[in-house]
Write an enzyme that holds these catalytic residues in place. Structure first.
Site, mmCIF file in Angstrom:
data_model
loop_
_atom_site.group_PDB
_atom_site.id
_atom_site.type_symbol
_atom_site.label_atom_id
_atom_site.label_comp_id
_atom_site.label_asym_id
_atom_site.label_seq_id
_atom_site.Cartn_x
_atom_site.Cartn_y
_atom_site.Cartn_z
ATOM 1 N N CYS A 87 0.836 -1.198 0.000
ATOM 2 C CA CYS A 87 0.000 0.000 0.000
ATOM 3 C C CYS A 87 0.872 1.250 0.000
ATOM 4 C CB CYS A 87 -0.905 0.001 1.229
ATOM 5 S SG CYS A 87 -2.055 1.406 1.266
ATOM 6 N N CYS B 283 -17.058 -9.213 3.536
ATOM 7 C CA CYS B 283 -16.425 -7.919 3.309
ATOM 8 C C CYS B 283 -15.209 -8.132 2.419
ATOM 9 C CB CYS B 283 -16.010 -7.286 4.628
ATOM 10 S SG CYS B 283 -15.362 -5.615 4.443
ATOM 11 N N CYS C 232 -0.379 4.952 6.923
ATOM 12 C CA CYS C 232 -1.144 4.817 8.159
ATOM 13 C C CYS C 232 -0.306 4.080 9.213
ATOM 14 C CB CYS C 232 -2.433 4.072 7.891
ATOM 15 S SG CYS C 232 -3.435 4.787 6.569
ATOM 16 N N CYS D 118 -20.072 -6.451 1.156
ATOM 17 C CA CYS D 118 -19.570 -5.108 1.412
ATOM 18 C C CYS D 118 -18.224 -4.959 0.713
ATOM 19 C CB CYS D 118 -19.394 -4.897 2.905
ATOM 20 S SG CYS D 118 -18.513 -3.385 3.293
ATOM 21 N N CYS E 129 -0.980 0.353 10.475
ATOM 22 C CA CYS E 129 -1.279 -0.687 9.500
ATOM 23 C C CYS E 129 -0.060 -1.492 9.076
ATOM 24 C CB CYS E 129 -1.931 -0.060 8.272
ATOM 25 S SG CYS E 129 -2.426 -1.276 7.043
#
Length: 410
Positions: free
Chosen positions: A65, A109, A69, A142, A72
């Site tokens: 990514c 999800c 953050c 989701c 994370c």
């Protein structure tokens, strides 16, 4: 105590507590925690009975990514040693989802790491949603793909998505201390886009990152204003290799107070215990079911969770029942509104960068080297356990399920 009686009355009327009342819940002592749980439990049962909704995470794309953050394990520059892989094919994702659904989950999800999806990514996820829905009648899906661009929420809904998750994570005032590559306003904008497109909005928080009580109240009040159908509460997993690896700030009692505060502020929404319940609530998890009406089954994005069978046994032993696929999650007044445009069931919750929780015990409670018949028996009492001591032994990187050749934990 008068505070709790007042909060119960307000919760039954869907009336917002004052900030002072919410702060007072967090400030209650450990001696009073059972009273707090009992009071918030009345509100939970009023709106949701004794049902527990099960949700299942499928990590479509793990690691790599570009965002920073701090909480994370998939962040830019992470040295956590997590699984890293690109997009699962639709049939692979559908197979992973089927394991959770077979275990009793009613919502899947679909999560992907990254700042946000490209239009090609949306097409890819649309194919995965179609595959899952064709093979599993009635399943809720989701999507959790990061920051959305204009029109993408509408395309996901047209593809069959029921909900979209994007967590606020922490208060606006402290957001810049946690992440610098996007803003708090960016996250609010994505939740608003999901709502406007007719998706059931899900947005929650991460507790335990060193925030103050005031920060926790700020983010929960902001969530109440955004009015998502579902509020996942993550408890930080301090994974080695992340900037917050040394932030062990939670006790089981602290977690219960946080969940109670969320329930009082958001009385009629789906409150989900998301990442970190096994690490921080530990043996107090059954008590937390009196506050939250939803959990994840099995493993999380990059870390292991409690065995799926143990989740089901915990729910039954605590006197709760798994919510059926034919039952509507939300209270009627919210479901009616949702049916008119914002999706009727509330979501699963863990943003693509929210490091959802873990436990160290793997499948069916038999950790390696513990249950072997030739092992020397462990002493009955090795040492006194201190709830304030970091439980790094409960953190394990996921090595099974999506992105591997091993069976998932569900």
């Amino acid at each position: 105590m008068d505070l709790l009686n007042t909060l119960v009355d307000k919760g039954l009327r869907r009336e917002l507590p004052t900030r002072e009342e919410a702060l007072a819940v967090l400030a209650t002592s450990d001696d009073d925690v059972l009273d707090v749980v009992a009071a918030a439990g009345k509100v939970r049962r009023h709106w949701f009975g004794r049902r527990v909704k099960l949700n299942y995470l499928v990590n479509l794309k793990s690691g790599l990514c570009p965002e920073d953050c701090s909480y994370c394990s998939q962040r830019l520059g992470s040295t956590t040693g997590i699984l890293k892989y690109s997009w699962l094919k639709p049939d692979e994702a559908s197979k992973a989802a089927a394991a959770g659904l077979a275990g009793g989950a009613k919502r899947v999800c679909l999560v992907a790491s990254g700042r946000g999806p490209t239009d090609r990514d949306v097409d890819r996820v649309a194919g995965t949603i179609k595959a899952i829905k064709e093979q599993n009648e009635g399943v809720e899906v989701c999507a959790c793909l990061g920051l959305l661009s204009d029109g993408q929420a509408e395309r996901l809904r047209a593809a069959g998505a029921d909900a979209y998750n994007h967590n606020l994570n922490t208060s606006e005032g402290t957001y810049g201390d946690i992440t610098t590559t996007h803003t708090y306003a960016d996250r609010v904008d994505t939740v608003t886009k999901a709502h406007a497109a007719g998706l059931s909005a899900c947005s929650g928080l991460i507790a335990g990152m060193g925030e103050s009580d005031a920060d926790l109240v700020d983010v929960v009040f902001s969530l109440r204003e955004l009015d998502p159908d579902s509020v996942p509460v993550n408890f930080l997993i301090p994974v080695e290799g992340t900037p917050l690896a040394k932030e062990w700030n939670l006790t089981p009692q602290r977690c219960l107070r946080i969940l109670a505060m969320v329930r009082f502020v958001c009385p009629d929404v789906e409150v989900r215990i998301a990442g970190g319940r096994e690490v921080h609530l530990r043996t107090m998890q059954p008590l937390a079911l009196n506050l939250a009406n939803s959990i994840f089954l099995g493993d999380y994005l990059t870390t292991e969770g409690q065995a799926g069978r143990a989740d089901l046994e915990m729910i039954a032993d605590a006197g709760f029942v798994v919510e059926g696929a034919d039952e509507v999650t939300l209270p009627q007044h919210r479901a009616d509104v949702a049916a008119g445009g914002c999706g009727s069931h509330a979501e699963a919750g863990c943003g693509p960068s929210a490091e959802a929780g873990c436990g160290s015990h793997g499948e069916a409670g038999c950790g390696s080297g513990v249950c072997g018949s030739h092992e020397e028996p462990a002493p009955l009492v090795e040492a006194a356990v201190n709830a304030n001591e970091p439980r790094t032994d409960l953190v394990a990187v996921r090595r099974r399920g999506a992105g591997t050749d091993l069976a998932p934990n569900a």
